[in-house]
Enzyme design. Structure first.
Site, mmCIF file in Angstrom:
data_model
loop_
_atom_site.group_PDB
_atom_site.id
_atom_site.type_symbol
_atom_site.label_atom_id
_atom_site.label_comp_id
_atom_site.label_asym_id
_atom_site.label_seq_id
_atom_site.Cartn_x
_atom_site.Cartn_y
_atom_site.Cartn_z
ATOM 1 N N ASP A 122 0.854 -1.265 0.234
ATOM 2 C CA ASP A 122 0.129 0.029 0.137
ATOM 3 C C ASP A 122 0.585 1.162 0.358
ATOM 4 O OD1 ASP A 122 -2.241 0.921 0.207
ATOM 5 O OD2 ASP A 122 -2.276 1.489 1.793
ATOM 6 N N TYR A 124 0.895 5.396 -0.167
ATOM 7 C CA TYR A 124 0.519 6.699 0.483
ATOM 8 C C TYR A 124 0.575 7.891 -0.428
ATOM 9 C CZ TYR A 124 -0.080 9.546 5.100
ATOM 10 O OH TYR A 124 -0.069 10.359 6.098
ATOM 11 N N HIS A 129 -3.920 13.879 0.612
ATOM 12 C CA HIS A 129 -4.587 12.544 2.050
ATOM 13 C C HIS A 129 -3.048 12.976 2.999
ATOM 14 C CE1 HIS A 129 -4.768 9.563 3.932
ATOM 15 N NE2 HIS A 129 -4.046 8.739 4.381
ATOM 16 N N GLU A 195 -10.318 3.386 3.643
ATOM 17 C CA GLU A 195 -9.808 4.313 2.823
ATOM 18 C C GLU A 195 -10.455 4.385 1.064
ATOM 19 O OE1 GLU A 195 -5.494 3.816 4.177
ATOM 20 O OE2 GLU A 195 -6.266 5.753 5.453
ATOM 21 N N ASP A 229 -8.844 0.465 1.522
ATOM 22 C CA ASP A 229 -8.054 -0.036 2.698
ATOM 23 C C ASP A 229 -8.479 0.220 4.389
ATOM 24 O OD1 ASP A 229 -5.439 -0.629 4.685
ATOM 25 O OD2 ASP A 229 -4.502 1.295 3.880
ATOM 26 N N TYR A 240 2.184 3.484 15.121
ATOM 27 C CA TYR A 240 2.572 3.274 14.043
ATOM 28 C C TYR A 240 4.122 3.481 13.911
ATOM 29 C CZ TYR A 240 2.208 8.116 13.510
ATOM 30 O OH TYR A 240 2.636 9.538 13.629
ATOM 31 N N LYS A 249 -4.477 -1.921 9.916
ATOM 32 C CA LYS A 249 -4.846 -1.784 9.076
ATOM 33 C C LYS A 249 -4.990 -3.247 8.050
ATOM 34 C CE LYS A 249 -3.787 2.412 7.106
ATOM 35 N NZ LYS A 249 -4.229 2.993 6.567
HETATM 36 CA CA CA Z 1 -3.489 3.424 2.943
#
Ligand code: CA
Length: 412
Positions: A122, A124, A129, A195, A229, A240, A249
Site C-alpha cells: 500500500d 501513500y 491525504h 480509505e 483499505d 505505528y 490495517k
Molecule cells: Ca492506505
C-alpha cells in the site's frame, strides 16, 4: 461501436470496457467472466464454440478459481481474448453466439476474489491525504515528512485478509491509548475508517535483482480495481511508531471483483500534478501516467439510505503507478503475477473530496450528519461503505462497478 447485448444507460460495463472477473452460479465451478451491461460473458462457453482456436489457450483455462494463470499467458493473449469477445459482442456479429449459453445475469451470479494475491503493498501517494493526516496526527506546521516528495512512501500489507466486495468486515479489537490515559487498554476499535483507493494488479513477473523502468511499467500491470483499505485509527495511532502500519490495517481490505484492463483505461490518461522538487532519475517519466477516474464513497446506515460523503478523482495522485512500480523494484525486489499494489487514499483539495472519515470529519472535530439525522465521526456497526469509480469521455463510459462491505460488531 454498439453491442447486441442490451446495456443499461450509464452502465460501467460498456463494450469498450470488458473487465475480467471470477464468477460462479449456484454450486457450479468458478469460471472466468467478462462483464457487459448487467450480464456476465461466460468465456468458457465461447471457447467451447471454438472462437479462440487461433490463440494458444486451452478452453480449460477458463474454468478456474483465479485469473493468475490466464494473466500469466501475457498481454498478447489476454488482449486477444478481450478483443475477440468485443468483436463477438458487437452488433455486426449478432447471430454468431447463442445468447442463452454465453450470458449469465450478474444478479444470478456470485463474484469471487479475481486473483490469488501473493503480496499486497500500500502506497501513500496523495499529497492532499498525506498533508491532512500529517496535520491531524502530528504537526500542522510540518505536515509532510522530509522524504515524501522524494519517494512514493509505502508499506507491505497483509494479503490474506483482502476480501471481495460484499464480504463483511468485523470491527477489530486492539490496543489503544485513550485521551489523557497513562496506559493502553485492549478494546474494540472506536475509530474504524475507510480509505478510498485504487489497486493495480501485477500482470507479469519480474526477476530478483531486476528494476522496472517507469517507461516499461505498463507492461507489468494487468489492470485496476477499487480498493478500500480499512483502517482502525485508534489502533494505528498507538502502534505505528516507528515501523508503520500493522494491526490497525491488517484486519481487512476490500476490493471490487472486476479488473478493468489498462488497455480499457488508455483513453482516460491525463497529465499528473507537477512534481517539485525534481525527482531522482529512476523516478522520472514521460507522457501521461495519471488516470481521470471519478470516485465516490457512500455510507449506508442500518435501515437507512445511502449518503454520498465524498467525491474524488484518481487524477489527483502526486505519484503515479509507473513511479510506484519503479520505486518498489528499484532495490531489486521482484513482482509476481497477482500481486496487488494500492495507491493510498485518494483525496482531493476540497473538503468534500477527502478519501477517509479521518479527513472528512477532521479527526472527529467536524462530524458528518447523515440524512437520517445520525452523526458520524467514524464508521459504526452495521454501516455499509460503498465505493464506486468510472471514467467518461466522448460519451464512452468505462467503470469499475463498486466495492461494498458492511462493518459488523467485534467478535468476542
Ligand atoms: Ca492506505
Amino acid at each position: 461501436m454498439t453491442s447486441w447485448v442490451d446495456i443499461p444507460k450509464d452502465s460501467d460495463f460498456s463494450i469498450y470496457n470488458l473487465p475480467f472477473g471470477i464468477f460462479s452460479v449456484g454450486n457450479g465451478n468458478k469460471k472466468m467472466g467478462i462483464a457487459i451491461g448487467d450480464q456476465i460473458v461466460d468465456v468458457y462457453a465461447i471457447a467451447e464454440q471454438g472462437y479462440f482456436k487461433e490463440l494458444t489457450v486451452d478452453k480449460g483455462a477458463f474454468v478456474t478459481d483465479y485469473l493468475n494463470d490466464f494473466i500469466d499467458l501475457g498481454k498478447p493473449v489476454t488482449n486477444a481474448v478481450r478483443l475477440k469477445v468485443q468483436d463477438l459482442l458487437s452488433d455486426k456479429n449478432h447471430s454468431l453466439l447463442d445468447q442463452t449459453k454465453v450470458l449469465v445475469p450478474q444478479s444470478e451470479a456470485q463474484m469471487h476474489l479475481p486473483v490469488l494475491i501473493g503480496d499486497y503493498t500500500d502506497f501513500y501517494s496523495s499529497i492532499e491525504h498525506a498533508t491532512n493526516v500529517g496535520k491531524i496526527f502530528r504537526d500542522p506546521e510540518n505536515a509532510l515528512l522530509p522524504n515524501w516528495k522524494h519517494l512514493p512512501v509505502g508499506y507491505h500489507g497483509r494479503s490474506s485478509s483482502i476480501l471481495v466486495s460484499g464480504q463483511n468486515v468485523y470491527r477489530p479489537k486492539g490496543q489503544v491509548m485513550l485521551p489523557e490515559a497513562k496506559d493502553p487498554v485492549f478494546q474494540p476499535s472506536s475509530k474504524v475508517d475507510f480509505e478510498l483507493e485504487m489497486g493495480f494488479i501485477i500482470g507479469k513477473n519480474s526477476r530478483i535483482g531486476e528494476s522496472i523502468k517507469t517507461s516499461h511499467a505498463e507492461d507489468y500491470i494487468f489492470g485496476k480495481v477499487l480498493f478500500n483499505d480499512w483502517s482502525a485509527r485508534d489502533i494505528q495511532k498507538w502502534e505505528y511508531v516507528p515501523l508503520g502500519p500493522f494491526l490497525g490495517k491488517s484486519f481487512a481490505s476490500s476490493m471490487s471483483p472486476w479488473i478493468v484492463t489498462l488497455e480499457a483505461l488508455e483513453p482516460f490518461k491525463v497529465q499528473g500534478p507537477e512534481q517539485n522538487p525534481e525527482v531522482l532519475p529512476y523516478l522520472t517519466y514521460s507522457g501521461q501516467k495519471n488516470y481521470d477516474i471519478h470516485l465516490e464513497v457512500g455510507i449506508t446506515p442500518k435501515n437507512g439510505e445511502e449518503n454520498i460523503v465524498s467525491k474524488s478523482n484518481f487524477k489527483y495522485m502526486y505519484w503515479n503507478v509507473a513511479q510506484q512500480l519503479a520505486h518498489h523494484t528499484s532495490n531489486g525486489c521482484n513482482m509476481k503475477v497477482g500481486d496487488v499494489l494500492a495507491s493510498g487514499t485518494v483525496s482531493g483539495k476540497e473538503e468534500n473530496s477527502y478519501g477517509s472519515m479521518l479527513e472528512l470529519a477532521w479527526g472527529g472535530k467536524k462530524p458528518i450528519t447523515l440524512s437520517n439525522g445520525e452523526k458520524r465521526k467514524f464508521i459504526e456497526d452495521f454501516d455499509s461503505v460503498t465505493m464506486r469509480g468510472y471514467c467518461e469521455k466522448d460519451s464512452i463510459r468505462v467503470g469499475f462497478g463498486e466495492v461494498t462491505a458492511q462493518v459488523l460488531p467485534a467478535i468476542n
